[in-house]
Each structure stands twice: as C-alpha cells, then as structure tokens.
Write a protein that holds these residues in place. Sequence first.
Motif, PDB file in Angstrom:
ATOM      1  N   MET A   1       0.852  -1.167   0.000  1.00 28.74           N
ATOM      2  CA  MET A   1       0.000   0.000   0.000  1.00 28.74           C
ATOM      3  C   MET A   1       0.900   1.233   0.000  1.00 28.74           C
ATOM      4  N   THR A   2       0.643   2.134  -0.918  1.00 30.52           N
ATOM      5  CA  THR A   2       1.515   3.287  -1.054  1.00 30.52           C
ATOM      6  C   THR A   2       1.045   4.494  -0.265  1.00 30.52           C
ATOM      7  N   ALA A   3      -0.214   4.596   0.004  1.00 28.57           N
ATOM      8  CA  ALA A   3      -0.742   5.750   0.735  1.00 28.57           C
ATOM      9  C   ALA A   3      -1.776   5.265   1.737  1.00 28.57           C
ATOM     10  N   THR A   4      -2.028   6.080   2.743  1.00 27.66           N
ATOM     11  CA  THR A   4      -3.056   5.744   3.721  1.00 27.66           C
ATOM     12  C   THR A   4      -4.420   5.849   3.060  1.00 27.66           C
ATOM     13  N   PRO A   5      -5.227   4.796   3.136  1.00 25.99           N
ATOM     14  CA  PRO A   5      -6.552   4.840   2.529  1.00 25.99           C
ATOM     15  C   PRO A   5      -7.404   5.929   3.166  1.00 25.99           C
ATOM     16  N   GLN A   6      -8.177   6.612   2.358  1.00 25.04           N
ATOM     17  CA  GLN A   6      -8.972   7.717   2.858  1.00 25.04           C
ATOM     18  C   GLN A   6     -10.458   7.615   2.556  1.00 25.04           C
ATOM     19  N   LEU A   7     -10.863   6.732   1.669  1.00 23.18           N
ATOM     20  CA  LEU A   7     -12.266   6.684   1.276  1.00 23.18           C
ATOM     21  C   LEU A   7     -13.151   6.088   2.363  1.00 23.18           C
ATOM     22  N   SER A   8     -14.351   6.627   2.460  1.00 22.78           N
ATOM     23  CA  SER A   8     -15.359   6.030   3.328  1.00 22.78           C
ATOM     24  C   SER A   8     -15.913   4.783   2.634  1.00 22.78           C
ATOM     25  N   LEU A   9     -16.679   4.010   3.366  1.00 21.09           N
ATOM     26  CA  LEU A   9     -17.319   2.837   2.771  1.00 21.09           C
ATOM     27  C   LEU A   9     -18.220   3.251   1.604  1.00 21.09           C
ATOM     28  N   ALA A  10     -19.021   4.294   1.814  1.00 21.90           N
ATOM     29  CA  ALA A  10     -19.956   4.747   0.780  1.00 21.90           C
ATOM     30  C   ALA A  10     -19.216   5.246  -0.452  1.00 21.90           C
ATOM     31  N   ASP A  11     -18.125   5.998  -0.246  1.00 27.70           N
ATOM     32  CA  ASP A  11     -17.339   6.496  -1.375  1.00 27.70           C
ATOM     33  C   ASP A  11     -16.718   5.350  -2.161  1.00 27.70           C
ATOM     34  N   GLY A  12     -16.198   4.367  -1.460  1.00 32.18           N
ATOM     35  CA  GLY A  12     -15.614   3.205  -2.127  1.00 32.18           C
ATOM     36  C   GLY A  12     -16.644   2.454  -2.946  1.00 32.18           C
ATOM     37  N   LEU A  13     -17.828   2.260  -2.388  1.00 30.10           N
ATOM     38  CA  LEU A  13     -18.893   1.568  -3.102  1.00 30.10           C
ATOM     39  C   LEU A  13     -19.276   2.324  -4.370  1.00 30.10           C
ATOM     40  N   ARG A  14     -19.389   3.656  -4.257  1.00 30.80           N
ATOM     41  CA  ARG A  14     -19.731   4.476  -5.428  1.00 30.80           C
ATOM     42  C   ARG A  14     -18.659   4.386  -6.508  1.00 30.80           C
ATOM     43  N   GLN A  15     -17.411   4.483  -6.105  1.00 30.29           N
ATOM     44  CA  GLN A  15     -16.330   4.444  -7.091  1.00 30.29           C
ATOM     45  C   GLN A  15     -16.246   3.097  -7.799  1.00 30.29           C
ATOM     46  N   LEU A  16     -16.512   2.041  -7.080  1.00 32.10           N
ATOM     47  CA  LEU A  16     -16.459   0.702  -7.670  1.00 32.10           C
ATOM     48  C   LEU A  16     -17.686   0.375  -8.518  1.00 32.10           C
ATOM     49  N   ARG A  17     -18.762   1.100  -8.255  1.00 31.81           N
ATOM     50  CA  ARG A  17     -20.029   0.862  -8.951  1.00 31.81           C
ATOM     51  C   ARG A  17     -20.549  -0.563  -8.727  1.00 31.81           C
ATOM     52  N   ASN A  62     -11.931  -3.180  -0.620  1.00 32.02           N
ATOM     53  CA  ASN A  62     -10.525  -3.120  -1.023  1.00 32.02           C
ATOM     54  C   ASN A  62     -10.146  -4.294  -1.918  1.00 32.02           C
ATOM     55  N   ASP A  63     -10.692  -5.463  -1.652  1.00 34.35           N
ATOM     56  CA  ASP A  63     -10.461  -6.612  -2.536  1.00 34.35           C
ATOM     57  C   ASP A  63     -10.992  -6.321  -3.940  1.00 34.35           C
ATOM     58  N   ALA A  64     -12.138  -5.658  -4.024  1.00 32.32           N
ATOM     59  CA  ALA A  64     -12.699  -5.301  -5.329  1.00 32.32           C
ATOM     60  C   ALA A  64     -11.796  -4.288  -6.041  1.00 32.32           C
ATOM     61  N   PHE A  65     -11.232  -3.336  -5.289  1.00 35.67           N
ATOM     62  CA  PHE A  65     -10.288  -2.393  -5.889  1.00 35.67           C
ATOM     63  C   PHE A  65      -9.068  -3.135  -6.432  1.00 35.67           C
ATOM     64  N   HIS A  72      -5.509  -0.447  -2.283  1.00 39.49           N
ATOM     65  CA  HIS A  72      -6.544  -0.373  -1.251  1.00 39.49           C
ATOM     66  C   HIS A  72      -6.905   1.098  -1.042  1.00 39.49           C
ATOM     67  N   ALA A  73      -8.143   1.446  -1.302  1.00 38.67           N
ATOM     68  CA  ALA A  73      -8.556   2.849  -1.213  1.00 38.67           C
ATOM     69  C   ALA A  73      -9.444   3.150  -0.011  1.00 38.67           C
ATOM     70  N   VAL A  74     -10.102   2.130   0.512  1.00 33.65           N
ATOM     71  CA  VAL A  74     -11.072   2.324   1.591  1.00 33.65           C
ATOM     72  C   VAL A  74     -10.384   2.167   2.943  1.00 33.65           C
ATOM     73  N   ALA A  75     -10.621   3.125   3.810  1.00 30.58           N
ATOM     74  CA  ALA A  75      -9.988   3.125   5.129  1.00 30.58           C
ATOM     75  C   ALA A  75     -10.639   2.114   6.069  1.00 30.58           C
ATOM     76  N   TYR A  76      -9.790   1.453   6.844  1.00 31.80           N
ATOM     77  CA  TYR A  76     -10.280   0.575   7.900  1.00 31.80           C
ATOM     78  C   TYR A  76     -10.708   1.437   9.086  1.00 31.80           C
ATOM     79  N   HIS A  77     -11.423   0.850   9.998  1.00 31.36           N
ATOM     80  CA  HIS A  77     -12.071   1.579  11.091  1.00 31.36           C
ATOM     81  C   HIS A  77     -11.150   2.567  11.789  1.00 31.36           C
ATOM     82  N   ASP A  78      -9.983   2.119  12.195  1.00 34.95           N
ATOM     83  CA  ASP A  78      -9.087   2.977  12.971  1.00 34.95           C
ATOM     84  C   ASP A  78      -8.355   4.015  12.124  1.00 34.95           C
TER      85      ASP A  78
END
Length: 83
Positions: A1-17, A62-65, A72-78
């Motif tokens: 992973m090159t950067a800290t994931p920042q997307l919310s769950l909803a944003d990730g779902l939208r981007q993945l369609r 993230n698996d779908a990404f 991995h674009a979607v942030a984990y809870h913490d």
Amino acid sequence: MTATPQLSLADGLRQLRLSDTELWNRYLALGGTGDLHQLRDHVRGGTCPDRHDHNIIAQALNDAFVDEGHDHAVAYHDLYRRP
C-alpha cells in the motif's frame, strides 16, 4: 500500500459501482454475518458499524479495488478520518 486509505465505505462503493447485493456477497464470503439491510445502513452511515463489521466491509471493497488493478482505497475503522 503506497498511501493511507482515505475513502469512506460509501465512497468506495460508489467508485467501484458495485451493487449492494454484490458487496453483500463479498462481505459474506469474508465472514460477515449481517443481512443486506444492515449492510446498507452501515455503508450509508445510518448506523455506526462496530470495528469488526466496518473492517470486513472495507476489506470486501478493497479486494474489489485490487481485482480492478488498484490499491486499497477504503480506510479501515481505525484509519478513517470522518470529515
């Protein structure tokens, strides 16, 4: 992973369609136990998922990404910083 994931769950779902059902199937395959309605509420922020459920949903997204050749674009809870 090159950067800290920042997307919310909803944003990730939208981007993945992905449909809610597609995400739910991925969530169940990773050991999620909630029903489709609960998953929709978690993703859209209607209820606050616990750390475990959030992380399973984030992993499914993230698996779908990764399946699409992305990082991995979607942030984990913490890691997720709510705006």
